[in-house]
Design a protein around this motif. Structure first.
Motif, PDB file in Angstrom:
ATOM      1  N   ILE A  95       0.816  -1.218   0.000  1.00  0.00           N
ATOM      2  CA  ILE A  95       0.000   0.000   0.000  1.00  0.00           C
ATOM      3  C   ILE A  95       0.852   1.272   0.000  1.00  0.00           C
ATOM      4  O   ILE A  95       0.409   2.312  -0.485  1.00  0.00           O
ATOM      5  N   ARG A  96       2.069   1.188   0.529  1.00  0.00           N
ATOM      6  CA  ARG A  96       2.928   2.384   0.544  1.00  0.00           C
ATOM      7  C   ARG A  96       3.122   2.926  -0.868  1.00  0.00           C
ATOM      8  O   ARG A  96       2.907   4.118  -1.124  1.00  0.00           O
ATOM      9  N   ASP A  97       3.496   2.038  -1.786  1.00  0.00           N
ATOM     10  CA  ASP A  97       3.712   2.476  -3.169  1.00  0.00           C
ATOM     11  C   ASP A  97       2.400   2.859  -3.836  1.00  0.00           C
ATOM     12  O   ASP A  97       2.361   3.801  -4.638  1.00  0.00           O
ATOM     13  N   ALA A  98       1.323   2.136  -3.533  1.00  0.00           N
ATOM     14  CA  ALA A  98       0.024   2.443  -4.147  1.00  0.00           C
ATOM     15  C   ALA A  98      -0.426   3.854  -3.783  1.00  0.00           C
ATOM     16  O   ALA A  98      -0.933   4.598  -4.634  1.00  0.00           O
ATOM     17  N   VAL A  99      -0.248   4.234  -2.513  1.00  0.00           N
ATOM     18  CA  VAL A  99      -0.605   5.583  -2.083  1.00  0.00           C
ATOM     19  C   VAL A  99       0.255   6.612  -2.807  1.00  0.00           C
ATOM     20  O   VAL A  99      -0.244   7.643  -3.286  1.00  0.00           O
ATOM     21  N   LYS A 100       1.546   6.329  -2.925  1.00  0.00           N
ATOM     22  CA  LYS A 100       2.439   7.243  -3.647  1.00  0.00           C
ATOM     23  C   LYS A 100       2.008   7.369  -5.107  1.00  0.00           C
ATOM     24  O   LYS A 100       1.908   8.488  -5.642  1.00  0.00           O
ATOM     25  N   TYR A 101       1.746   6.229  -5.771  1.00  0.00           N
ATOM     26  CA  TYR A 101       1.300   6.258  -7.167  1.00  0.00           C
ATOM     27  C   TYR A 101       0.048   7.116  -7.302  1.00  0.00           C
ATOM     28  O   TYR A 101      -0.080   7.934  -8.226  1.00  0.00           O
ATOM     29  N   ALA A 102      -0.891   6.882  -6.395  1.00  0.00           N
ATOM     30  CA  ALA A 102      -2.180   7.573  -6.486  1.00  0.00           C
ATOM     31  C   ALA A 102      -2.013   9.082  -6.355  1.00  0.00           C
ATOM     32  O   ALA A 102      -2.554   9.857  -7.155  1.00  0.00           O
ATOM     33  N   LEU A 103      -1.254   9.506  -5.368  1.00  0.00           N
ATOM     34  CA  LEU A 103      -1.089  10.938  -5.145  1.00  0.00           C
ATOM     35  C   LEU A 103      -0.334  11.601  -6.292  1.00  0.00           C
ATOM     36  O   LEU A 103      -0.654  12.719  -6.697  1.00  0.00           O
TER      37      LEU A 103
END
Length: 298
Positions: free
Chosen positions: A34-42
């Protein structure tokens, strides 16, 4: 050429605050994803991240927010009070803020209308229920730790009980509920609207390996628009009037789910999706010590 900007769309809550229409959901994400997913999303433009103490990923969500470089004040963060924390609301929000690494959240929800014994999650606390939980939730906005308070998984029966209680001074800003064409809940959505409560749809794609992706109506509309089934399902929710929080940890899908500008569904297409006959509920209540869904919200 249409210039519709759904990715910039917000909904105004009963508090006056504006919640971004599209967010990233993080339920059922595996550890270290989820760390990378949140970064990707933002970095893709999302400005709404949804998490919960019960998901066990608030620390990763906070790390992803910091990794993105997007200033905290530009991000709407939603998190939720877990069932076993109903009788210790102040401790619950403090635990979430510490894990997220932030000073406040934009929206704090009672995750379920079930006050559960921490020592036995199949047992309901005998001297506590969500009315008392809400009494404690109402104290939070004055602390500066929470901008808005709301509920999740509340049907009409429980909302009526909450809103009619003399101790209810703050109407929930949001009711986060399962919403997709196989679980459209029109009566509940209409009730929320009547009471000034904004609806946010979780499992808005029908959850992992959703049968909606193969539904002939969904696929036909997607093909005719040159869009993915997921994009069509998200647009349906937005045009029905609620915010959506699709979950994905795949960079390409995270970005695709946000590509909703410049096009819409017709009124006929919206009606076709709203009229699908199949019914599917991703989240039931059999795992809880009490019943919270009563089948009366359709």
């Amino acid at each position: 050429m249409s210039t519709l900007k759904h990715t910039k769309k917000t909904f105004t809550l009963n508090s006056g605050d504006k919640i971004p229409a599209i967010g990233l959901g993080t339920w059922q994400s595996k550890p270290n994803e989820i760390r990378d997913a949140v970064k990707y999303a933002l970095l893709a433009g999302y400005r709404h991240i949804d998490t919960a103490l019960a998901y066990g990923n608030e620390t990763e969500v906070g790390q992803g927010i910091r990794d993105s470089g997007v200033p905290r004040e530009k991000i709407w963060i939603t998190t939720k009070l877990d069932n076993t924390w109903h009788h210790r609301v102040q401790e619950g929000i403090d635990a979430s803020l510490k894990a997220l690494g932030v000073d406040y959240v934009d929206l704090y929800l009672v995750h379920w209308p079930s006050s559960t014994d921490p020592t036995n999650q199949r047992r309901h606390l005998p001297d506590w229920d969500f009315i008392r939980t809400w009494q404690e939730m109402q104290k939070l906005p004055a602390t500066g730790k929470v901008r808005n308070i709301g509920v999740s998984n509340f049907g009409i029966k429980n909302l009526e009980r909450l809103l009619n209680d003399p101790s209810c001074r703050i109407v929930p800003a949001v009711n986060q509920i399962e919403l997709h064409p196989n679980n459209p809940s029109p009566m509940l959505v209409a009730y929320n609207k009547e009471k000034g409560i904004h609806s946010t749809g979780y499992s808005c794609l029908g959850s992992t390996n959703s049968p909606l992706y193969q539904d002939p109506t969904v696929r036909h509309i997607a093909n005719s628009k040159g869009k993915t089934p997921q994009q069509v399902l998200l647009m349906w929710g937005l045009l029905k009037g609620w915010s959506v929080i699709p979950k994905s940890v795949n960079k390409t899908r995270v970005e695709q789910n946000f590509q909703l500008d410049g096009w819409e569904l017709t009124a006929e297409e919206i009606d076709q999706l709203s009229s699908l006959k199949d019914r599917l509920k991703v989240c039931g209540d059999s795992w809880l010590p009490i019943q919270v869904f009563f089948g009366d919200d359709e």
